[in-house]
Enzyme design. Structure first.
Site, PDB file in Angstrom:
ATOM      1  N   ILE A   1       0.850  -1.194   0.000  1.00  0.00           N
ATOM      2  CA  ILE A   1       0.000   0.000   0.000  1.00  0.00           C
ATOM      3  C   ILE A   1       0.888   1.247   0.000  1.00  0.00           C
ATOM      4  O   ILE A   1       1.857   1.334   0.761  1.00  0.00           O
ATOM      5  CB  ILE A   1      -0.968  -0.015   1.204  1.00  0.00           C
ATOM      6  CG1 ILE A   1      -2.015  -1.106   0.955  1.00  0.00           C
ATOM      7  CG2 ILE A   1      -1.630   1.341   1.418  1.00  0.00           C
ATOM      8  CD1 ILE A   1      -2.946  -1.363   2.102  1.00  0.00           C
TER       9      ILE A   1
ATOM     10  N   HIS B   1      -5.504  -2.759 -11.645  1.00  0.00           N
ATOM     11  CA  HIS B   1      -6.070  -3.728 -10.713  1.00  0.00           C
ATOM     12  C   HIS B   1      -6.838  -4.795 -11.507  1.00  0.00           C
ATOM     13  O   HIS B   1      -7.578  -4.464 -12.436  1.00  0.00           O
ATOM     14  CB  HIS B   1      -6.997  -3.022  -9.717  1.00  0.00           C
ATOM     15  CG  HIS B   1      -7.521  -3.948  -8.671  1.00  0.00           C
ATOM     16  ND1 HIS B   1      -6.753  -4.347  -7.595  1.00  0.00           N
ATOM     17  CD2 HIS B   1      -8.703  -4.596  -8.562  1.00  0.00           C
ATOM     18  CE1 HIS B   1      -7.457  -5.190  -6.856  1.00  0.00           C
ATOM     19  NE2 HIS B   1      -8.642  -5.355  -7.413  1.00  0.00           N
TER      20      HIS B   1
HETATM   21  C1  GAR Z   1      -1.428  -7.632 -12.575  1.00  0.00           C
HETATM   22  O1  GAR Z   1      -2.385  -8.529 -13.067  1.00  0.00           O
HETATM   23  C2  GAR Z   1      -2.086  -6.551 -11.757  1.00  0.00           C
HETATM   24  O2  GAR Z   1      -3.395  -6.283 -12.129  1.00  0.00           O
HETATM   25  C3  GAR Z   1      -2.051  -7.135 -10.371  1.00  0.00           C
HETATM   26  O3  GAR Z   1      -0.837  -7.833 -10.290  1.00  0.00           O
HETATM   27  C4  GAR Z   1      -0.520  -8.335 -11.578  1.00  0.00           C
HETATM   28  C5  GAR Z   1       0.941  -8.064 -11.830  1.00  0.00           C
HETATM   29  O4  GAR Z   1       1.382  -8.766 -12.949  1.00  0.00           O
HETATM   30  N1  GAR Z   1      -2.138  -6.103  -9.395  1.00  0.00           N
HETATM   31  C6  GAR Z   1      -2.746  -6.235  -8.234  1.00  0.00           C
HETATM   32  O5  GAR Z   1      -3.284  -7.255  -7.882  1.00  0.00           O
HETATM   33  C7  GAR Z   1      -2.715  -4.996  -7.369  1.00  0.00           C
HETATM   34  N2  GAR Z   1      -3.577  -5.129  -6.253  1.00  0.00           N
HETATM   35  P1  GAR Z   1       2.783  -8.431 -13.601  1.00  0.00           P
HETATM   36  O6  GAR Z   1       3.804  -8.352 -12.465  1.00  0.00           O
HETATM   37  O7  GAR Z   1       3.060  -9.574 -14.529  1.00  0.00           O
HETATM   38  O8  GAR Z   1       2.637  -7.122 -14.316  1.00  0.00           O
END
Ligand code: GAR
Length: 187
Positions: A90, A107
Protein backbone atom coordinates in the site's frame (compact mmCIF):
# COMPACT_ATOMS: atom_id res chain seq x y z
CA UNK A 1 6.91 15.90 -27.40
CA UNK A 2 8.63 15.93 -24.02
CA UNK A 3 7.99 12.59 -22.41
CA UNK A 4 7.05 12.51 -18.71
CA UNK A 5 9.73 10.87 -16.63
CA UNK A 6 7.97 7.90 -15.08
CA UNK A 7 8.74 5.41 -12.35
CA UNK A 8 7.12 1.97 -12.44
CA UNK A 9 6.67 0.16 -9.12
CA UNK A 10 6.61 -3.65 -9.20
CA UNK A 11 6.64 -6.60 -6.82
CA UNK A 12 6.60 -9.65 -9.09
CA UNK A 13 6.72 -10.89 -12.64
CA UNK A 14 6.67 -7.49 -14.27
CA UNK A 15 4.81 -8.39 -17.46
CA UNK A 16 2.98 -5.05 -17.32
CA UNK A 17 6.33 -3.32 -16.79
CA UNK A 18 7.70 -5.05 -19.88
CA UNK A 19 4.66 -4.00 -21.87
CA UNK A 20 4.98 -0.37 -20.72
CA UNK A 21 8.69 -0.30 -21.51
CA UNK A 22 8.01 -1.52 -25.05
CA UNK A 23 5.19 0.99 -25.51
CA UNK A 24 7.28 3.84 -24.15
CA UNK A 25 9.91 3.22 -26.81
CA UNK A 26 7.38 4.41 -29.38
CA UNK A 27 8.04 8.00 -30.37
CA UNK A 28 4.53 9.25 -29.68
CA UNK A 29 3.97 7.47 -26.36
CA UNK A 30 3.74 10.18 -23.64
CA UNK A 31 5.99 8.66 -20.98
CA UNK A 32 9.57 7.52 -20.64
CA UNK A 33 10.32 4.90 -18.00
CA UNK A 34 13.22 6.44 -16.13
CA UNK A 35 13.18 4.34 -12.98
CA UNK A 36 11.89 1.00 -11.69
CA UNK A 37 11.28 0.44 -8.00
CA UNK A 38 10.71 -3.00 -6.53
CA UNK A 39 9.85 -3.87 -2.95
CA UNK A 40 10.89 -7.45 -3.64
CA UNK A 41 14.54 -8.29 -4.13
CA UNK A 42 13.64 -11.37 -6.15
CA UNK A 43 11.03 -9.76 -8.39
CA UNK A 44 11.42 -11.38 -11.80
CA UNK A 45 10.37 -8.12 -13.46
CA UNK A 46 13.70 -6.51 -12.58
CA UNK A 47 15.20 -8.37 -15.57
CA UNK A 48 13.28 -6.01 -17.86
CA UNK A 49 14.86 -2.98 -16.22
CA UNK A 50 18.27 -4.59 -16.72
CA UNK A 51 17.54 -5.62 -20.29
CA UNK A 52 16.40 -2.14 -21.31
CA UNK A 53 19.03 -0.35 -19.20
CA UNK A 54 16.62 1.42 -16.91
CA UNK A 55 17.85 2.27 -13.40
CA UNK A 56 16.19 0.10 -10.78
CA UNK A 57 16.12 0.18 -7.03
CA UNK A 58 15.16 -2.33 -4.41
CA UNK A 59 13.33 -0.73 -1.51
CA UNK A 60 13.29 -2.58 1.80
CA UNK A 61 9.82 -1.73 3.10
CA UNK A 62 10.73 -3.17 6.50
CA UNK A 63 12.90 -0.13 7.19
CA UNK A 64 11.10 2.68 9.01
CA UNK A 65 12.18 5.43 6.64
CA UNK A 66 11.67 3.54 3.40
CA UNK A 67 9.14 6.08 2.09
CA UNK A 68 11.77 8.80 2.38
CA UNK A 69 14.14 6.63 0.35
CA UNK A 70 11.44 6.30 -2.31
CA UNK A 71 10.83 10.07 -2.37
CA UNK A 72 14.55 10.79 -2.46
CA UNK A 73 14.98 8.58 -5.52
CA UNK A 74 11.89 9.91 -7.27
CA UNK A 75 13.36 13.39 -6.91
CA UNK A 76 16.83 12.27 -7.91
CA UNK A 77 15.48 10.87 -11.18
CA UNK A 78 13.11 13.85 -11.65
CA UNK A 79 10.07 11.58 -11.75
CA UNK A 80 6.76 13.32 -12.47
CA UNK A 81 4.49 10.29 -12.98
CA UNK A 82 4.15 6.90 -11.28
CA UNK A 83 2.63 3.62 -12.49
CA UNK A 84 1.94 0.86 -10.01
CA UNK A 85 2.20 -2.34 -12.04
CA UNK A 86 1.63 -5.29 -9.75
CA UNK A 87 3.03 -3.42 -6.73
CA UNK A 88 1.59 -5.27 -3.76
CA UNK A 89 2.39 -2.75 -1.05
CA UNK A 90 0.00 0.00 0.00
CA UNK A 91 1.36 3.41 -1.00
CA UNK A 92 1.80 5.84 1.89
CA UNK A 93 -0.19 9.05 2.24
CA UNK A 94 3.05 10.98 2.14
CA UNK A 95 3.85 9.69 -1.34
CA UNK A 96 0.28 10.29 -2.49
CA UNK A 97 0.38 13.88 -1.21
CA UNK A 98 3.64 14.52 -3.06
CA UNK A 99 2.24 13.05 -6.28
CA UNK A 100 -1.43 14.13 -6.28
CA UNK A 101 -3.18 12.64 -9.35
CA UNK A 102 0.19 11.56 -10.65
CA UNK A 103 0.01 7.94 -9.46
CA UNK A 104 -2.01 5.31 -11.31
CA UNK A 105 -2.56 1.64 -10.57
CA UNK A 106 -3.74 -1.37 -12.53
CA UNK A 107 -6.07 -3.73 -10.71
CA UNK A 108 -7.28 -7.14 -11.92
CA UNK A 109 -11.02 -6.64 -11.43
CA UNK A 110 -13.89 -4.41 -12.42
CA UNK A 111 -13.59 -1.97 -9.53
CA UNK A 112 -15.33 -1.15 -7.24
CA UNK A 113 -15.84 -4.92 -7.18
CA UNK A 114 -13.10 -7.04 -5.62
CA UNK A 115 -10.73 -4.50 -4.17
CA UNK A 116 -7.63 -5.93 -2.53
CA UNK A 117 -6.07 -9.35 -2.94
CA UNK A 118 -7.15 -12.78 -4.26
CA UNK A 119 -9.53 -11.27 -6.80
CA UNK A 120 -9.85 -14.36 -9.01
CA UNK A 121 -10.76 -16.84 -6.28
CA UNK A 122 -13.32 -14.40 -4.89
CA UNK A 123 -14.80 -13.84 -8.34
CA UNK A 124 -15.23 -17.58 -8.88
CA UNK A 125 -16.72 -18.06 -5.44
CA UNK A 126 -19.17 -15.28 -6.19
CA UNK A 127 -20.09 -16.83 -9.57
CA UNK A 128 -19.36 -13.60 -11.39
CA UNK A 129 -20.38 -13.41 -15.04
CA UNK A 130 -17.81 -10.77 -15.99
CA UNK A 131 -14.22 -10.06 -15.12
CA UNK A 132 -11.82 -7.40 -16.25
CA UNK A 133 -9.25 -4.85 -15.26
CA UNK A 134 -9.28 -1.25 -14.09
CA UNK A 135 -6.69 1.48 -14.39
CA UNK A 136 -7.36 4.12 -11.76
CA UNK A 137 -5.80 7.05 -9.93
CA UNK A 138 -4.37 6.19 -6.53
CA UNK A 139 -5.79 7.99 -3.51
CA UNK A 140 -5.67 7.38 0.25
CA UNK A 141 -8.21 4.54 0.11
CA UNK A 142 -7.28 1.13 -1.27
CA UNK A 143 -8.25 0.63 -4.95
CA UNK A 144 -10.73 3.52 -4.73
CA UNK A 145 -9.41 6.42 -6.85
CA UNK A 146 -11.17 7.62 -10.00
CA UNK A 147 -11.28 5.14 -12.86
CA UNK A 148 -9.42 6.05 -16.04
CA UNK A 149 -10.17 2.94 -18.10
CA UNK A 150 -11.89 -0.36 -17.56
CA UNK A 151 -11.96 -3.42 -19.84
CA UNK A 152 -14.24 -6.46 -19.46
CA UNK A 153 -14.48 -10.07 -20.54
CA UNK A 154 -17.10 -12.76 -20.03
CA UNK A 155 -16.45 -15.60 -17.63
CA UNK A 156 -17.27 -19.11 -18.86
CA UNK A 157 -18.42 -21.87 -16.52
CA UNK A 158 -15.17 -23.75 -17.02
CA UNK A 159 -12.85 -20.81 -16.35
CA UNK A 160 -10.52 -21.38 -13.43
CA UNK A 161 -8.19 -18.90 -11.70
CA UNK A 162 -5.45 -19.49 -14.24
CA UNK A 163 -7.73 -18.70 -17.15
CA UNK A 164 -9.14 -15.64 -15.39
CA UNK A 165 -5.63 -14.36 -14.86
CA UNK A 166 -4.74 -14.99 -18.50
CA UNK A 167 -7.87 -13.20 -19.77
CA UNK A 168 -7.34 -10.31 -17.35
CA UNK A 169 -3.71 -9.75 -18.19
CA UNK A 170 -4.38 -9.85 -21.91
CA UNK A 171 -6.70 -6.89 -21.35
CA UNK A 172 -4.26 -5.19 -18.99
CA UNK A 173 -1.62 -4.97 -21.71
CA UNK A 174 -4.06 -2.84 -23.72
CA UNK A 175 -5.68 -0.95 -20.85
CA UNK A 176 -2.53 0.41 -19.17
CA UNK A 177 -1.06 2.10 -22.28
CA UNK A 178 -4.49 3.36 -23.32
CA UNK A 179 -5.03 4.93 -19.90
CA UNK A 180 -1.66 6.71 -20.10
CA UNK A 181 -2.42 8.04 -23.57
CA UNK A 182 -5.81 9.22 -22.32
CA UNK A 183 -4.27 11.07 -19.36
CA UNK A 184 -1.74 12.97 -21.45
CA UNK A 185 -3.87 13.41 -24.59
CA UNK A 186 -4.44 17.10 -24.03
CA UNK A 187 -1.15 18.05 -22.43
C1 GAR B 1 -1.43 -7.63 -12.58
O1 GAR B 1 -2.39 -8.53 -13.07
C2 GAR B 1 -2.09 -6.55 -11.76
O2 GAR B 1 -3.40 -6.28 -12.13
C3 GAR B 1 -2.05 -7.14 -10.37
O3 GAR B 1 -0.84 -7.83 -10.29
C4 GAR B 1 -0.52 -8.34 -11.58
C5 GAR B 1 0.94 -8.06 -11.83
O4 GAR B 1 1.38 -8.77 -12.95
N1 GAR B 1 -2.14 -6.10 -9.40
C6 GAR B 1 -2.75 -6.23 -8.23
O5 GAR B 1 -3.28 -7.26 -7.88
C7 GAR B 1 -2.72 -5.00 -7.37
N2 GAR B 1 -3.58 -5.13 -6.25
P1 GAR B 1 2.78 -8.43 -13.60
O6 GAR B 1 3.80 -8.35 -12.46
O7 GAR B 1 3.06 -9.57 -14.53
O8 GAR B 1 2.64 -7.12 -14.32
Amino acid sequence: MVKKKTCVFISGKGTNLKNLILQSREKIFPIKISLVISDNKNAYGVIYAKKYQIPYIFINTKLVNYENTILFNLRKYKISFICLAGYMKIVSNKLIKNYQRKIINIHPSLLPKFKGLNTFSRMLKNKEKKGGCTVHYVNEKLDSGNTIIQKKFFINDKDDEKILKYKTQKLEYRAFPEAIIKIFRNS
